[in-house]
Scaffold this motif. Structure first.
Motif, PDB file in Angstrom:
ATOM      1  N   SER A   1       5.013 -17.964 -21.680  1.00  0.00           N
ATOM      2  CA  SER A   1       4.851 -17.793 -23.115  1.00  0.00           C
ATOM      3  C   SER A   1       6.249 -17.904 -23.270  1.00  0.00           C
ATOM      4  N   ASP A   2       6.481 -17.500 -24.752  1.00  0.00           N
ATOM      5  CA  ASP A   2       7.988 -17.603 -25.243  1.00  0.00           C
ATOM      6  C   ASP A   2       9.006 -16.560 -24.367  1.00  0.00           C
ATOM      7  N   ASP A   3       8.515 -15.487 -23.900  1.00  0.00           N
ATOM      8  CA  ASP A   3       9.266 -14.416 -23.171  1.00  0.00           C
ATOM      9  C   ASP A   3       8.925 -14.146 -21.928  1.00  0.00           C
ATOM     10  N   THR A   4       7.738 -14.514 -21.408  1.00  0.00           N
ATOM     11  CA  THR A   4       7.200 -14.055 -20.135  1.00  0.00           C
ATOM     12  C   THR A   4       6.547 -15.136 -19.192  1.00  0.00           C
ATOM     13  N   TYR A   5       6.576 -14.987 -18.129  1.00  0.00           N
ATOM     14  CA  TYR A   5       5.738 -15.680 -17.101  1.00  0.00           C
ATOM     15  C   TYR A   5       4.501 -14.752 -16.664  1.00  0.00           C
ATOM     16  N   THR A   6       3.420 -15.284 -16.652  1.00  0.00           N
ATOM     17  CA  THR A   6       2.422 -14.432 -16.060  1.00  0.00           C
ATOM     18  C   THR A   6       1.807 -15.045 -14.678  1.00  0.00           C
ATOM     19  N   VAL A   7       1.610 -14.659 -13.751  1.00  0.00           N
ATOM     20  CA  VAL A   7       1.274 -15.123 -12.428  1.00  0.00           C
ATOM     21  C   VAL A   7       0.000 -14.359 -12.065  1.00  0.00           C
ATOM     22  N   HIS A   8      -1.044 -15.076 -11.565  1.00  0.00           N
ATOM     23  CA  HIS A   8      -2.189 -14.628 -10.968  1.00  0.00           C
ATOM     24  C   HIS A   8      -2.328 -15.248  -9.523  1.00  0.00           C
TER      25      HIS A   8
END
Length: 147
Positions: free
Chosen positions: A50-57
């Motif tokens: 996203s604009d300010d975060t990486y999300t990892v699953h």
């Protein structure tokens, strides 16, 4: 007139040993060697930005929370997990087949932006590791006055 020779397909004198050894090992080191009968554990991941975060699953089934380690170094993220083999045999019982993995697996990847390690969070539930990796704020350029 030149000397004629009869062709013998089984003759060893026509073999170039260096060329044949190259053909023998061609492609051998391209793929890692897998041991037959031993399952391989893998960490399969989804990475979203996203604009300010990486999300990892990351799917890491069958591993205890204490055996998972995540390290962050700038934009380099490494996930390692270790499972231990538990041997329990009862008298009169023998193991016919064992497909459960024991060992260590590591998965590393590089992101486009540096990660703010202080704000990073990790949750592990139902075999899925969820990482929230905030992007580090980009420092603005400072204009120096020349004296």
């Amino acid at each position: 007139m030149s000397k004629l020779a009869r062709y013998d397909p089984f003759s060893l004198s026509r073999i170039d040993p260096l060329e044949d050894i190259d053909d023998l090992f061609k492609g051998f080191f391209v793929r890692p060697v897998a041991f037959e009968g031993r399952p391989q554990m893998q960490i399969k991941m989804d990475v979203k930005e996203s604009d300010d975060t990486y999300t990892v699953h990351a799917d890491i089934p069958g591993v205890k929370k204490d055996d998972i380690h995540v390290s962050i170094d700038g934009n380099q993220v490494s996930i390692s997990a270790e499972t231990k083999e538990e041997k329990e045999e009862k008298k009169g019982e023998k193991v016919l087949r064992s497909e459960r993995y024991s060992g260590k697996v590591v998965r590393s990847f590089t992101l486009a932006h540096d990660v703010d390690e202080a704000k990073a969070q990790a949750k592990y539930s139902d075999g899925v590791l969820e990482l929230s990796l905030p992007k580090k704020a980009v420092s603005s350029a400072r204009k120096l006055a020349i004296q």
